[in-house]
Write an enzyme that holds these catalytic residues in place. Structure first.
Site, mmCIF file in Angstrom:
data_model
loop_
_atom_site.group_PDB
_atom_site.id
_atom_site.type_symbol
_atom_site.label_atom_id
_atom_site.label_comp_id
_atom_site.label_asym_id
_atom_site.label_seq_id
_atom_site.Cartn_x
_atom_site.Cartn_y
_atom_site.Cartn_z
ATOM 1 N N LYS A 13 0.820 -1.223 0.000
ATOM 2 C CA LYS A 13 0.000 0.000 0.000
ATOM 3 C C LYS A 13 0.849 1.266 0.000
ATOM 4 O O LYS A 13 0.546 2.219 -0.709
ATOM 5 C CB LYS A 13 -0.927 0.035 1.222
ATOM 6 C CG LYS A 13 -2.049 -0.968 1.216
ATOM 7 C CD LYS A 13 -3.134 -0.598 2.208
ATOM 8 C CE LYS A 13 -2.621 -0.314 3.607
ATOM 9 N NZ LYS A 13 -1.928 -1.459 4.232
ATOM 10 N N ARG A 88 -10.434 1.119 8.786
ATOM 11 C CA ARG A 88 -10.105 -0.298 8.957
ATOM 12 C C ARG A 88 -11.336 -1.125 9.311
ATOM 13 O O ARG A 88 -11.309 -2.347 9.238
ATOM 14 C CB ARG A 88 -9.054 -0.487 10.053
ATOM 15 C CG ARG A 88 -7.678 0.082 9.731
ATOM 16 C CD ARG A 88 -6.717 -0.174 10.869
ATOM 17 N NE ARG A 88 -5.434 0.490 10.676
ATOM 18 C CZ ARG A 88 -4.401 -0.034 10.051
ATOM 19 N NH1 ARG A 88 -4.506 -1.250 9.536
ATOM 20 N NH2 ARG A 88 -3.273 0.631 9.926
ATOM 21 N N ARG A 127 12.118 -10.863 5.461
ATOM 22 C CA ARG A 127 12.803 -9.638 5.867
ATOM 23 C C ARG A 127 13.764 -9.907 7.022
ATOM 24 O O ARG A 127 13.418 -10.557 8.006
ATOM 25 C CB ARG A 127 11.783 -8.580 6.276
ATOM 26 C CG ARG A 127 12.390 -7.236 6.618
ATOM 27 C CD ARG A 127 11.349 -6.143 6.618
ATOM 28 N NE ARG A 127 10.205 -6.443 7.470
ATOM 29 C CZ ARG A 127 9.102 -5.698 7.525
ATOM 30 N NH1 ARG A 127 9.006 -4.641 6.751
ATOM 31 N NH2 ARG A 127 8.111 -6.028 8.335
ATOM 32 N N ARG A 160 12.619 -10.078 12.859
ATOM 33 C CA ARG A 160 11.799 -9.509 13.919
ATOM 34 C C ARG A 160 10.624 -10.429 14.246
ATOM 35 O O ARG A 160 10.137 -11.160 13.390
ATOM 36 C CB ARG A 160 11.275 -8.127 13.505
ATOM 37 C CG ARG A 160 12.352 -7.056 13.470
ATOM 38 C CD ARG A 160 11.813 -5.744 12.939
ATOM 39 N NE ARG A 160 12.804 -4.686 13.017
ATOM 40 C CZ ARG A 160 12.745 -3.543 12.362
ATOM 41 N NH1 ARG A 160 11.724 -3.311 11.548
ATOM 42 N NH2 ARG A 160 13.681 -2.623 12.492
ATOM 43 N N ARG A 171 -1.849 -11.931 12.124
ATOM 44 C CA ARG A 171 -2.177 -10.564 11.701
ATOM 45 C C ARG A 171 -3.127 -10.584 10.506
ATOM 46 O O ARG A 171 -4.051 -9.756 10.423
ATOM 47 C CB ARG A 171 -0.901 -9.801 11.334
ATOM 48 C CG ARG A 171 -0.010 -9.466 12.519
ATOM 49 C CD ARG A 171 1.378 -9.027 12.061
ATOM 50 N NE ARG A 171 1.343 -7.820 11.262
ATOM 51 C CZ ARG A 171 2.357 -7.411 10.514
ATOM 52 N NH1 ARG A 171 3.474 -8.121 10.436
ATOM 53 N NH2 ARG A 171 2.268 -6.296 9.825
#
Length: 219
Positions: A13, A88, A127, A160, A171
């Site tokens: 996004k 949201r 990542r 992370r 999530r």
């Protein structure tokens, strides 16, 4: 022209909002950035938001809407804005409709960037971040080859907790639960355009810009 950009974590996004900003001269309005600015400047709204966040709670919609109201009235928002991160929920979408009516504005359209969950897991879980300098790398898209500061051999890289595959899937479950009613709401209003978010950045950008062009008011 006022647009909403929907998409899950890792859907791109932010990248696509910047492309829209450049093409149409719109303000990129991220709710996260809005919170951080108000908190950093210690505005009255920022103090209220910070107190709520420090208690581990979500910022109430009325505070977010008040921040949006102020920002949308600024001179750099005259051409319109790309709303990224708000709404949201269905309640926030209805609050936004009320705000737009109050300001004499209209939503031109809603672009939903569609990316399969497993692709998002692949993107985010790859990542890696350096503990020493906080530089981010990606196992597939930008792998570590040499330290940009010539200080290590990659021994400080770590993943992370938010980027662990199981955390990402959790999530995504929350995202789907909150967003499905939102998608249905905007489908019913005729404002929603889904865009395939898989492929190269350039391919996705082309699709997003084409969708936005269709929303642009005719001269």
């Amino acid at each position: 022209m006022n647009l909403i950009l929907l998409g899950g974590p890792g859907s791109g996004k932010g990248t696509q909002a910047e492309a829209l900003k450049l093409r149409f001269g719109l303000l990129h309005l991220s709710s996260g950035q809005l919170f951080r600015r108000h908190i950093r400047e210690q505005s009255e709204l920022g103090k209220q938001a910070e107190a709520v966040i420090n208690q581990g709670n979500l910022v109430p919609d009325e505070i977010t809407v008040a921040m949006l109201r102020e920002r949308l009235q600024a001179s750099d928002a005259r051409a319109g804005a790309i709303l990224d991160g708000f709404p949201r929920t269905l309640a926030q979408a209805k609050a936004l409709n009320g705000l737009m009516e109050e300001l004499g504005r209209q939503l031109a359209g809603v672009i939903s960037i569609e990316v399969a969950d497993e692709e998002i897991v692949r993107r985010l879980s790859g990542r890696l971040v350096c503990r020493e300098c906080d530089t981010a790398f990606h196992q597939i898209f930008s792998p570590f080859t040499a330290c940009p500061f010539e200080k290590c051999q990659g021994e400080h890289l770590y993943r992370r907790e938010d980027d662990e595959p199981e955390t990402i899937r959790e999530r995504l479950q929350v995202f789907h639960r909150l967003t499905e009613p939102l998608i249905e709401f905007y489908e019913q209003t005729g404002l929603l355009t889904p865009v395939d978010g898989q492929g190269t950045i350039e391919q996705v950008t082309r699709r997003v810009l084409e969708a936005a062009e269709a929303f642009r008011p005719s001269a």
